[in-house]
Design an enzyme around this catalytic site. Sequence first.
Site, mmCIF file in Angstrom:
data_model
loop_
_atom_site.group_PDB
_atom_site.id
_atom_site.type_symbol
_atom_site.label_atom_id
_atom_site.label_comp_id
_atom_site.label_asym_id
_atom_site.label_seq_id
_atom_site.Cartn_x
_atom_site.Cartn_y
_atom_site.Cartn_z
ATOM 1 N N GLY A 89 0.853 -1.196 0.000
ATOM 2 C CA GLY A 89 0.000 0.000 0.000
ATOM 3 C C GLY A 89 0.877 1.229 0.000
ATOM 4 O O GLY A 89 1.453 1.584 1.036
ATOM 5 N N ASN A 123 2.353 -2.631 -4.307
ATOM 6 C CA ASN A 123 1.091 -1.901 -4.410
ATOM 7 C C ASN A 123 0.267 -2.563 -5.502
ATOM 8 O O ASN A 123 0.816 -2.998 -6.516
ATOM 9 C CB ASN A 123 1.363 -0.437 -4.770
ATOM 10 C CG ASN A 123 0.145 0.426 -4.571
ATOM 11 O OD1 ASN A 123 -0.163 0.799 -3.443
ATOM 12 N ND2 ASN A 123 -0.562 0.745 -5.647
ATOM 13 N N ALA A 152 -9.210 0.745 5.141
ATOM 14 C CA ALA A 152 -9.957 -0.172 6.009
ATOM 15 C C ALA A 152 -11.113 -0.788 5.231
ATOM 16 O O ALA A 152 -11.607 -0.208 4.261
ATOM 17 C CB ALA A 152 -10.471 0.598 7.219
ATOM 18 N N SER A 189 -0.849 6.739 14.147
ATOM 19 C CA SER A 189 -1.365 8.108 14.116
ATOM 20 C C SER A 189 -0.254 9.115 13.901
ATOM 21 O O SER A 189 0.879 8.910 14.322
ATOM 22 C CB SER A 189 -2.080 8.445 15.426
ATOM 23 O OG SER A 189 -2.469 9.803 15.404
ATOM 24 N N LYS A 195 -6.683 2.902 19.014
ATOM 25 C CA LYS A 195 -6.588 3.920 17.955
ATOM 26 C C LYS A 195 -7.958 4.541 17.679
ATOM 27 O O LYS A 195 -8.074 5.742 17.441
ATOM 28 C CB LYS A 195 -6.010 3.298 16.675
ATOM 29 C CG LYS A 195 -5.977 4.244 15.474
ATOM 30 C CD LYS A 195 -5.191 5.517 15.784
ATOM 31 C CE LYS A 195 -4.883 6.427 14.626
ATOM 32 N NZ LYS A 195 -5.862 6.754 13.661
ATOM 33 N N HIS A 249 -8.583 6.971 20.316
ATOM 34 C CA HIS A 249 -7.739 8.136 19.997
ATOM 35 C C HIS A 249 -8.480 9.054 19.019
ATOM 36 O O HIS A 249 -8.532 10.267 19.190
ATOM 37 C CB HIS A 249 -6.404 7.662 19.396
ATOM 38 C CG HIS A 249 -5.627 8.735 18.684
ATOM 39 N ND1 HIS A 249 -5.979 9.205 17.425
ATOM 40 C CD2 HIS A 249 -4.543 9.451 19.042
ATOM 41 C CE1 HIS A 249 -5.137 10.159 17.062
ATOM 42 N NE2 HIS A 249 -4.246 10.317 18.029
ATOM 43 N N ASN A 250 -9.050 8.453 17.992
ATOM 44 C CA ASN A 250 -9.729 9.270 16.985
ATOM 45 C C ASN A 250 -10.993 9.916 17.546
ATOM 46 O O ASN A 250 -11.308 11.059 17.212
ATOM 47 C CB ASN A 250 -10.061 8.418 15.759
ATOM 48 C CG ASN A 250 -8.850 8.224 14.864
ATOM 49 O OD1 ASN A 250 -7.719 8.279 15.329
ATOM 50 N ND2 ASN A 250 -9.076 7.985 13.588
ATOM 51 N N GLU A 305 -9.847 12.730 19.356
ATOM 52 C CA GLU A 305 -9.430 13.730 18.345
ATOM 53 C C GLU A 305 -10.651 14.543 17.892
ATOM 54 O O GLU A 305 -10.594 15.776 17.792
ATOM 55 C CB GLU A 305 -8.791 12.990 17.174
ATOM 56 C CG GLU A 305 -8.403 13.816 15.974
ATOM 57 C CD GLU A 305 -7.864 12.919 14.834
ATOM 58 O OE1 GLU A 305 -6.906 12.159 15.062
ATOM 59 O OE2 GLU A 305 -8.425 12.973 13.717
ATOM 60 N N LYS A 341 -14.498 10.292 8.330
ATOM 61 C CA LYS A 341 -14.307 8.964 7.740
ATOM 62 C C LYS A 341 -14.930 7.876 8.590
ATOM 63 O O LYS A 341 -14.938 6.720 8.184
ATOM 64 C CB LYS A 341 -12.829 8.699 7.524
ATOM 65 C CG LYS A 341 -12.198 9.694 6.550
ATOM 66 C CD LYS A 341 -10.985 9.138 5.863
ATOM 67 C CE LYS A 341 -10.449 10.133 4.846
ATOM 68 N NZ LYS A 341 -9.846 11.318 5.514
ATOM 69 N N ARG A 345 -41.377 4.075 33.564
ATOM 70 C CA ARG A 345 -41.265 2.785 32.859
ATOM 71 C C ARG A 345 -42.181 1.749 33.513
ATOM 72 O O ARG A 345 -42.815 0.937 32.849
ATOM 73 C CB ARG A 345 -39.814 2.283 32.882
ATOM 74 C CG ARG A 345 -38.857 3.111 32.051
ATOM 75 C CD ARG A 345 -37.426 2.598 32.169
ATOM 76 N NE ARG A 345 -37.237 1.328 31.492
ATOM 77 C CZ ARG A 345 -36.792 0.224 32.060
ATOM 78 N NH1 ARG A 345 -36.487 0.222 33.346
ATOM 79 N NH2 ARG A 345 -36.651 -0.875 31.361
ATOM 80 N N HIS A 379 -42.182 -2.290 33.906
ATOM 81 C CA HIS A 379 -40.767 -2.643 33.695
ATOM 82 C C HIS A 379 -40.000 -2.819 35.002
ATOM 83 O O HIS A 379 -38.817 -3.128 34.966
ATOM 84 C CB HIS A 379 -40.098 -1.585 32.818
ATOM 85 C CG HIS A 379 -40.629 -1.571 31.413
ATOM 86 N ND1 HIS A 379 -40.437 -2.624 30.546
ATOM 87 C CD2 HIS A 379 -41.391 -0.662 30.745
ATOM 88 C CE1 HIS A 379 -41.021 -2.350 29.389
ATOM 89 N NE2 HIS A 379 -41.623 -1.170 29.497
HETATM 90 C C1 6PG Z 1 -4.474 10.102 12.867
HETATM 91 C C2 6PG Z 1 -5.833 10.487 12.374
HETATM 92 C C3 6PG Z 1 -6.249 9.760 11.151
HETATM 93 C C4 6PG Z 1 -7.649 10.105 10.687
HETATM 94 C C5 6PG Z 1 -7.787 11.470 10.184
HETATM 95 C C6 6PG Z 1 -9.097 11.771 9.458
HETATM 96 O O1 6PG Z 1 -4.432 9.656 13.992
HETATM 97 O O2 6PG Z 1 -3.470 10.264 12.156
HETATM 98 O O3 6PG Z 1 -6.768 10.193 13.367
HETATM 99 O O4 6PG Z 1 -6.169 8.399 11.457
HETATM 100 O O5 6PG Z 1 -7.982 9.231 9.678
HETATM 101 O O6 6PG Z 1 -7.626 12.365 11.212
HETATM 102 O O7 6PG Z 1 -10.186 11.460 10.219
HETATM 103 P P1 6PG Z 1 -11.630 12.054 9.823
HETATM 104 O O8 6PG Z 1 -11.683 12.104 8.326
HETATM 105 O O9 6PG Z 1 -12.628 11.091 10.375
HETATM 106 O O10 6PG Z 1 -11.682 13.408 10.426
#
Ligand code: 6PG
Length: 503
Positions: A29, A52, A96, A148, A203, A206-207, A210, A281, A466, A472
């Site tokens: 990739g 690739n 993914a 990340s 991860k 983490h997102n 984020e 995403k 409820r 319930h």
């Molecule tokens: C990272 C980011 C990455 C993520 C982008 C876009 O840790 O490098 O989290 O993995 O894919 O930040 O995410 P969105 O398109 O959902 O904002």
Amino acid sequence: MHETQGTGAAATDISTQDMIGVADIGVVGLAVMGENLVLNMEGRGFTVAVFNRTVARVDDFVDGRAAGLRIVGARSPEAFVRALKPPRRVLMMVRAGDPVDQTIEHLLPYLEPGDILMDGGNSHFADTERRAALLRERGLLYVGTGVSGGEEGALHGPSIMPGGHAEAWPHVGPIFQAIAARVADGTPCCDWVGAGGSGHFVKMVHNGIEYGDMQMIGEAYALMRGALGFTPERMSEVFARWNEGRLDSYLVEITARILATKDDATGVPMVDVILDTAGQKGTGKWTSTTALDLGVPAATIAEAVFARCMSALKDERVTASGVLAGPDAAWQGDADAFVADLELALYASKICSYAQGFSLMRLAAVEYGWQLDYGRVAQMWRGGCIIRAAFLDDIKAAYDASPLLPNLLLAPFFRDALAGAQGAWRRVVGAAVTLGIPVPAFSSALAYYDGYRSERLPANLLQAQRDYFGAHTYERVDQPRGKFFHTDWTGEGGDTASTPYTV
Ligand code: 6PG
């Protein structure tokens, strides 16, 4: 400014260049993350084989950025696998979903028992669990690893969160730890996370965090802009100052830079020419749906996802803005004092968002049987990744001092920080409500704080409702937990009560 669009280069039929057993690791990739990780590995002394699906990309890379480096371009899965030293280490950097399954299928015929297949994309942790089980049956080791840091992190030092078959770690750890970012004392931002899909789970969280961080920074920006009327330049100075204190973080740092940037074409601040509709995403959504599945209150993270959904309704919002009334109020007061409050509101909200993320990991570890070390997770996020921030040192210290901490809010450091910030936080949320400026993450974080510290919530009334309409049942304050009661509220219901179950 440049317009981007997808490319669809056709595969070439260049013959395979055979190099046998020379490469320490292979990467499949060659999108930007894959390429940059390869260059990072090569820069650390590893020989890397690359492949690739669109073979032209291999040639472009080998003749271009990889020219003269210890990088072996392979033009078929077979040649790629043959180029690797056993046990073969293969890192997939593909999108993914189906592409990961397809890549596994293409490589499997050439791999041997003991070889290690790794997925460095943003895969869903359940897919990783499934693939790990499948490959175990074939005698292969599988690792699902969060990576990340974006393009720059991949090249210079990302945060890497690997999990899966632990026997793989001694073989891949030295490579991952060599290419990862490092914290100040030299510790790499990469460590073994745990079994199954735990690396990808960490991860994913983490997102989610984020998403929360970005939304909260956006809310601070919206308040400075909407309430105080600050220009982007002035806001840039505020964020740059905040970045020197308790909010020291990559996202605050780049926000200061973004706000200071002008559009080449118009000279207008970039932030003012960008349309206010957010993309996503799906990893924030996964974090939120997983929190719902596990019954973990992670509303601030979910609000950040919903805020992106709201932003996407641009046309509807434009129409509604001319129809729906807001308050007449204008902000009055001392701008410097408000900015000081805002810094504390952002900090306190951030603590709650991280508390939600760590609670989610804690519950998931119980559900899926993972042994997670939260101090080490905080350390892995301390450098290289998008949410890297100084305050992750405080999170690490909190979990190191108390590994079984039920909630980050209860750590003395954060308890005291929130006690100190709450006055400012409430003033900011109050002002936002009065002015009609939406702050879903700030306000939901505050509701989380107030909810978590409430000895009594109105769920007693809800249970009564409820029981009233559906028999319930409810538990009583004067009886042991786990005993359920039903009241015939109307005198017409009889004694029949519903049994507890979840759909
Ligand atoms: C990272 C980011 C990455 C993520 C982008 C876009 O840790 O490098 O989290 O993995 O894919 O930040 O995410 P969105 O398109 O959902 O904002």
